[in-house]
Write a protein that holds these residues in place. Structure first.
Motif, PDB file in Angstrom:
ATOM      1  N   TYR A   1      34.598  42.889   5.058  1.00  7.52           N
ATOM      2  CA  TYR A   1      35.238  42.616   4.176  1.00  7.52           C
ATOM      3  C   TYR A   1      33.514  41.458   3.723  1.00  7.52           C
ATOM      4  N   THR A   2      33.174  40.382   3.784  1.00  4.37           N
ATOM      5  CA  THR A   2      32.205  39.699   3.049  1.00  4.37           C
ATOM      6  C   THR A   2      31.036  40.311   3.004  1.00  4.37           C
ATOM      7  N   VAL A   3      30.602  41.594   3.184  1.00  4.05           N
ATOM      8  CA  VAL A   3      29.759  42.236   2.666  1.00  4.05           C
ATOM      9  C   VAL A   3      29.963  42.758   1.320  1.00  4.05           C
ATOM     10  N   LEU A   4      31.767  43.274   1.595  1.00  6.01           N
ATOM     11  CA  LEU A   4      31.236  43.879   0.472  1.00  6.01           C
ATOM     12  C   LEU A   4      31.814  43.671  -1.307  1.00  6.01           C
ATOM     13  N   MET A   5      32.649  42.762  -0.599  1.00  2.45           N
ATOM     14  CA  MET A   5      33.366  41.700  -1.923  1.00  2.45           C
ATOM     15  C   MET A   5      32.296  40.581  -1.865  1.00  2.45           C
TER      16      MET A   5
ATOM     17  N   LEU B   1      33.322  34.881  13.541  1.00  2.31           N
ATOM     18  CA  LEU B   1      32.095  35.758  14.396  1.00  2.31           C
ATOM     19  C   LEU B   1      31.738  36.656  12.971  1.00  2.31           C
ATOM     20  N   GLY B   2      32.926  36.724  12.510  1.00  2.34           N
ATOM     21  CA  GLY B   2      33.039  38.245  11.491  1.00  2.34           C
ATOM     22  C   GLY B   2      32.358  37.116  10.683  1.00  2.34           C
ATOM     23  N   PHE B   3      33.455  35.817  10.013  1.00  2.00           N
ATOM     24  CA  PHE B   3      32.198  35.343   9.005  1.00  2.00           C
ATOM     25  C   PHE B   3      30.812  35.291   8.895  1.00  2.00           C
ATOM     26  N   VAL B   4      30.365  34.331  10.047  1.00  2.62           N
ATOM     27  CA  VAL B   4      28.746  34.398  10.572  1.00  2.62           C
ATOM     28  C   VAL B   4      28.225  35.789  10.643  1.00  2.62           C
ATOM     29  N   ASN B   5      28.401  36.671  10.577  1.00  2.00           N
ATOM     30  CA  ASN B   5      27.723  38.117  11.231  1.00  2.00           C
ATOM     31  C   ASN B   5      27.409  38.947   9.470  1.00  2.00           C
TER      32      ASN B   5
ATOM     33  N   LEU C   1      27.857  37.038   6.893  1.00  3.51           N
ATOM     34  CA  LEU C   1      27.280  36.246   5.728  1.00  3.51           C
ATOM     35  C   LEU C   1      25.658  36.483   5.409  1.00  3.51           C
ATOM     36  N   ALA C   2      25.274  36.713   7.217  1.00  3.44           N
ATOM     37  CA  ALA C   2      24.036  36.682   7.618  1.00  3.44           C
ATOM     38  C   ALA C   2      23.671  38.315   7.040  1.00  3.44           C
ATOM     39  N   ILE C   3      24.631  39.474   6.988  1.00  2.00           N
ATOM     40  CA  ILE C   3      24.292  40.113   5.987  1.00  2.00           C
ATOM     41  C   ILE C   3      23.819  40.723   4.992  1.00  2.00           C
ATOM     42  N   VAL C   4      24.884  39.581   4.098  1.00  2.00           N
ATOM     43  CA  VAL C   4      25.248  39.284   2.499  1.00  2.00           C
ATOM     44  C   VAL C   4      23.515  38.638   2.017  1.00  2.00           C
ATOM     45  N   ILE C   5      23.524  37.287   3.398  1.00  2.00           N
ATOM     46  CA  ILE C   5      21.974  36.712   2.608  1.00  2.00           C
ATOM     47  C   ILE C   5      20.501  37.551   2.875  1.00  2.00           C
ATOM     48  N   PHE C   6      20.805  38.994   4.202  1.00  2.60           N
ATOM     49  CA  PHE C   6      19.520  39.486   3.924  1.00  2.60           C
ATOM     50  C   PHE C   6      19.489  40.564   2.690  1.00  2.60           C
ATOM     51  N   MET C   7      21.146  40.988   2.787  1.00  2.00           N
ATOM     52  CA  MET C   7      20.939  41.924   1.019  1.00  2.00           C
ATOM     53  C   MET C   7      20.922  41.121   0.211  1.00  2.00           C
ATOM     54  N   ALA C   8      21.081  39.740  -0.424  1.00  2.00           N
ATOM     55  CA  ALA C   8      20.853  39.176  -1.559  1.00  2.00           C
ATOM     56  C   ALA C   8      19.528  39.159  -2.312  1.00  2.00           C
ATOM     57  N   GLN C   9      18.528  39.594  -0.735  1.00  6.65           N
ATOM     58  CA  GLN C   9      16.797  39.288  -0.986  1.00  6.65           C
ATOM     59  C   GLN C   9      16.182  40.168  -2.167  1.00  6.65           C
TER      60      GLN C   9
ATOM     61  N   SER D   1      41.817  43.557  19.648  1.00 11.76           N
ATOM     62  CA  SER D   1      42.376  42.429  18.140  1.00 11.76           C
ATOM     63  C   SER D   1      41.368  41.981  17.958  1.00 11.76           C
ATOM     64  N   ASP D   2      40.805  41.097  18.345  1.00 14.93           N
ATOM     65  CA  ASP D   2      39.437  40.360  18.653  1.00 14.93           C
ATOM     66  C   ASP D   2      38.527  40.959  17.318  1.00 14.93           C
ATOM     67  N   VAL D   3      38.135  42.224  18.485  1.00 18.70           N
ATOM     68  CA  VAL D   3      37.004  43.096  17.713  1.00 18.70           C
ATOM     69  C   VAL D   3      37.170  43.238  15.888  1.00 18.70           C
ATOM     70  N   LEU D   4      38.467  43.929  16.139  1.00 15.95           N
ATOM     71  CA  LEU D   4      39.122  44.527  14.683  1.00 15.95           C
ATOM     72  C   LEU D   4      39.515  43.270  13.710  1.00 15.95           C
ATOM     73  N   VAL D   5      39.161  42.093  13.996  1.00 14.06           N
ATOM     74  CA  VAL D   5      39.277  40.557  13.321  1.00 14.06           C
ATOM     75  C   VAL D   5      37.765  40.016  12.829  1.00 14.06           C
ATOM     76  N   MET D   6      37.211  40.284  13.672  1.00 16.10           N
ATOM     77  CA  MET D   6      35.752  40.411  13.272  1.00 16.10           C
ATOM     78  C   MET D   6      35.031  41.180  12.840  1.00 16.10           C
ATOM     79  N   ILE D   7      35.139  42.655  12.911  1.00 21.48           N
ATOM     80  CA  ILE D   7      35.165  43.734  11.794  1.00 21.48           C
ATOM     81  C   ILE D   7      35.679  43.719  10.934  1.00 21.48           C
TER      82      ILE D   7
END
Length: 566
Positions: A425-429, A120-124, A126-134, A414-420
Motif C-alpha cells: 500500500y505504501t508503494v502503490l498509494m 517492518l512493512g512501513f520501513v520496507n 518506504l525504502a521502495i518509495v524513496i528509491f522510485m522517487a529518485q 499473519s505477520d508476513v501478510l501484514v508486512m506485505i
C-alpha cells in the motif's frame, strides 16, 4: 538493516556537519514537494525552514528532521486546486492547533500500539518509495515542454556519478569519520560535475538542456517549464501555439527566480496574495476536513519516524512532545505562508548516518537552508542531482530491512501478510499514514480472531451439588459466541458458579453476554454466581449499573490482575 547507523554519541562537530549535509539534501525535496502541492517552490523551502527549526528545538526526538513532505503535499494539492493557495495557510495553522491538542492529550503514546510487523512493512515500503522517487531526477523537458527521460551520454555520466557518490559514502567511513561521508561525496561529485559540464561537447546535451549534468537549478527549471506548459495547455487546449507556451514558460521561470528569495513574512501582510479568506464558519467548514487529515497524516508519519530513529540509535524519543513540536511548527509555518509538513524519514536517516544525534543538527539544517535561500542560491543550484540521488540510494540500502526477507518462513503467516500489505500500500498509494492504519487494523483483527478461540472452561461439580465453570481466556466481543456455548442452563443444577480467576472481562459485549446468561438461569429459577472478578471487571459491572443484573459473590482477597500487569 545494514549497520550504517551504528550507535554514536552526540557531539557539536558531527551535528554541524550532518546538519549541513541534510540542508543540501532538503533543497530538491522541498522544491519537488512544492510542485506536487501546486504551490511556489519558495513556499516549500520556507516550510522546510520553519518545520526543521521549530521541531529541532521543541520536538521530542533530537536528530530527527522535519520539513515539507510528499504525504502532506498530496492532501494539500486538492485544497489549492479547488479553493486557492489563500486557503492553504489557515488550514496549516488549524492542522498545527489539532496536533498541539493531540500532544497535550498525550495521544503520542498510541504509537506503542503499532506492531513490529507493521513497522517492518512501513520501513520496507518506504525504502521502495524513496528509491522510485529518485527516478524523477533523471527527467528533462522536450521541445513540447513535457517531461521526458534523460538519455545519451548525459544519462551515462549521471549514472557514473551516482555510483561514485555511493562508493564514497561506503568507503570513506572505513578510513576516517572526521567529515560525514555524505557531505564529502556531495562536494567531490559537485566538483566532478562542474568539470564535466565545462568540458562536455554540445552533442552530449539533451534537447533544451544547457548542461550535460543535471543540477538542482536544472531540476527547478525543468519542473517549472513542465508545470507552466501543462497549465497553458489546460487553459487554451491543445490548440495553444508555441509562442504562447514559450511566453508562459519564460514568465513562470522569471517569477520563480530560482531558489533565491528574501526573508519570509506573515502571509496576511504579503501583497502577492489576492485576498484573505474570511474568518467565519463557512471558511472553517472548508478547511477543517483538510486540516484534520493533515494533522493525522503528519502525526502518524512523524511518530513512525520517531520510532524508527529510536530503534536505530537505541535511544527513546518523547511522542507527546513530538506532537506538540510538530503542531507548533505547523502553526508558525502557516502564519508565514508555508505549506506545513512533518518528519522526513529520508533526511532523518541521512542525519543519523552522518553522525547527527543532537538538536543542533536539526537547527543547523534549518539555518543553512535559510542561508541558501537568502544568499547562497547560485551555489546551491550548481549541485548535481547525481550526488543527491546517490545519497538517497544509500539511504534506501540502509533503510530496507533485508533480514525480513529471510524470516518469512520463520514468523506467523499473519505477520508476513501484514508486512506485505503495508509495504504494497505504501508503494502503490504513496500514503504512509493510511498504510500504517491498515496494518494496525489487520493486526488487531488477527489478534481478535486468534484469541476468540482461546476461551474455555474447566467444569467442577462440588459436594453440595453446585457446578463451577472455571474460565480460561479473555471474554470480549470476539469470544462471546464461544462463551455462550460453554453453558447448559437447562441441565445445570440450581446453583452455578462462574470462576473468573483465570480470565477477564474486557468490553460491553462481554458484559452483555454475562447478563444474557444470568437471565437464562433466572428464568429457569436457578442462581448464577460470579467469583474471583478482578477490580477492573467489578468496575465495569458497577459502571454498567442496571444494564447488567448478576450476582457477584463476595470473594476473599485473591491474586488477580492489576493495572501494573494490565
Amino acid at each position: 538493516m545494514l549497520n550504517f547507523f551504528r550507535k554514536r554519541s552526540a557531539n557539536l562537530k558531527d551535528d554541524l556537519l550532518s546538519g549541513l549535509t541534510v540542508a543540501l539534501a532538503l533543497v530538491p525535496e522541498a522544491i519537488a514537494f512544492a510542485f506536487v502541492a501546486g504551490v511556489s517552490p519558495i513556499i516549500g523551502l520556507y516550510s522546510a525552514f520553519f518545520m526543521g527549526l521549530l521541531t529541532a528545538i521543541f520536538g521530542g526526538r533530537p536528530g530527527m528532521i522535519s520539513g515539507a513532505t510528499g504525504a502532506m503535499a498530496v492532501v494539500i494539492v486538492s485544497l489549492v486546486a479547488i479553493h486557492g493557495v489563500e486557503y492553504l495557510f489557515p488550514t496549516v495553522i488549524l492542522c498545527g492547533v489539532i496536533q498541539i491538542l493531540a500532544g497535550i492529550g498525550k495521544l503520542g503514546q498510541f504509537i506503542r500500539m503499532v506492531p513490529h510487523s507493521v513497522m517492518l512493512g512501513f520501513v520496507n515500503g518506504l525504502a521502495i518509495v524513496i528509491f522510485m522517487a529518485q527516478f524523477g531526477s533523471f527527467n528533462t523537458v522536450n521541445d513540447a515542454g513535457e517531461l521526458t527521460a534523460l538519455g545519451g551520454p548525459a544519462l551515462y555520466m549521471m549514472l557514473v556519478l551516482v555510483a561514485i557518490t555511493m562508493l564514497i559514502i561506503w568507503l570513506l567511513p572505513k578510513f576516517t569519520r572526521a567529515i560525514p561521508a555524505s557531505l564529502a561525496a556531495i562536494l567531490v561529485v559537485t566538483g566532478l560535475s562542474l568539470a564535466i559540464n565545462k568540458a562536455a561537447p554540445e552533442s552530449w546535451t539533451a534537447e533544451n538542456q544547457p548542461h550535460a549534468m543535471l543540477t538542482v537549478g536544472d531540476m527547478l527549471r525543468t519542473n517549472t517549464t513542465a508545470s507552466a506548459t501543462k497549465e497553458v495547455k489546460a487553459k487554451l487546449g491543445e490548440t495553444a501555439d508555441q509562442e504562447a507556451i514559450d511566453s508562459a514558460v519564460a514568465a513562470a521561470i522569471e517569477a520563480e527566480g530560482g531558489i533565491s528569495a528574501g526573508l519570509p513574512k506573515l502571509y496576511f501582510f504579503d501583497s502577492q496574495y489576492e485576498f484573505l479568506p474570511p474568518m467565519n464558519l463557512a471558511t472553517l467548514w472548508i478547511i477543517f476536513p483538510f486540516a484534520l487529515t493533515l494533522a493525522g497524516v503528519g502525526l502518524i508519519e512523524s511518530l513512525m519516524t520517531l520510532s524508527l530513529i529510536d530503534e536505530i540509535t537505541e535511544t527513546r524519543g518523547r511522542g507527546n512532545r513530538e506532537c506538540f513540536g510538530q503542531g507548533l511548527a505547523n502553526v508558525v509555518s502557516g502564519l508565514f505562508g508555508g505549506m506545513g509538513g512533518c518528519a522526513m524519514i529520508g533526511q532523518s536517516l541521512i542525519n543519523v548516518n552522518s553522525g547527527g544525534r543532537g538538536r543542533a543538527s536539526g537547527i543547523t539544517a534549518a539555518v543553512c537552508l535559510l542561508l541558501f535561500v537568502l544568499v547562497l542560491a547560485p551555489w546551491i543550484e550548481m549541485i548535481p542531482m547525481a550526488a543527491l540521488v546517490g545519497v538517497m540510494f544509500m539511504v534506501v540500502i540502509g533503510t530496507f530491512e533485508w533480514a525480513s526477507l529471510r524470516t518469512f518462513k520463520k514468523i506467523p503467516l499473519s505477520d508476513v501478510l501484514v508486512m506485505i500489505v503495508v509495504a504494497a500500500y505504501t508503494v502503490l498509494m504513496h500514503d504512509l499514514a493510511t498504510a500504517v492504519i491498515i496494518g494496525v487494523i489487520i493486526s488487531a483483527l488477527v489478534f481478535a480472531w486468534q484469541h476468540a478461540t482461546h476461551l474455555g472452561a474447566e467444569v467442577i461439580i462440588k459436594d453440595d451439588g453446585s457446578k463451577v465453570y472455571q474460565l480460561h481466556g479473555p471474554l470480549f466481543f470476539a469470544s462471546v459466541s464461544s462463551f455462550k456455548e460453554l453453558f447448559d442452563p437447562r441441565e445445570d443444577p440450581d446453583e452455578v458458579v462462574i470462576d473468573f480467576y483465570f480470565t477477564r472481562v474486557y468490553d460491553q459485549s462481554g458484559l452483555e453476554a454475562i447478563n444474557g446468561l444470568a437471565e437464562k438461569y433466572r428464568s429457569l429459577g436457578k442462581r448464577l454466581h460470579l467469583t474471583h472478578l478482578s477490580p477492573e471487571c467489578r468496575k465495569l459491572l458497577d459502571k454498567a449499573g442496571d444494564m447488567v443484573e448478576v450476582n457477584m459473590s463476595e470473594d476473599p482477597q485473591y491474586h488477580v490482575a492489576t493495572d501494573r500487569l494490565g
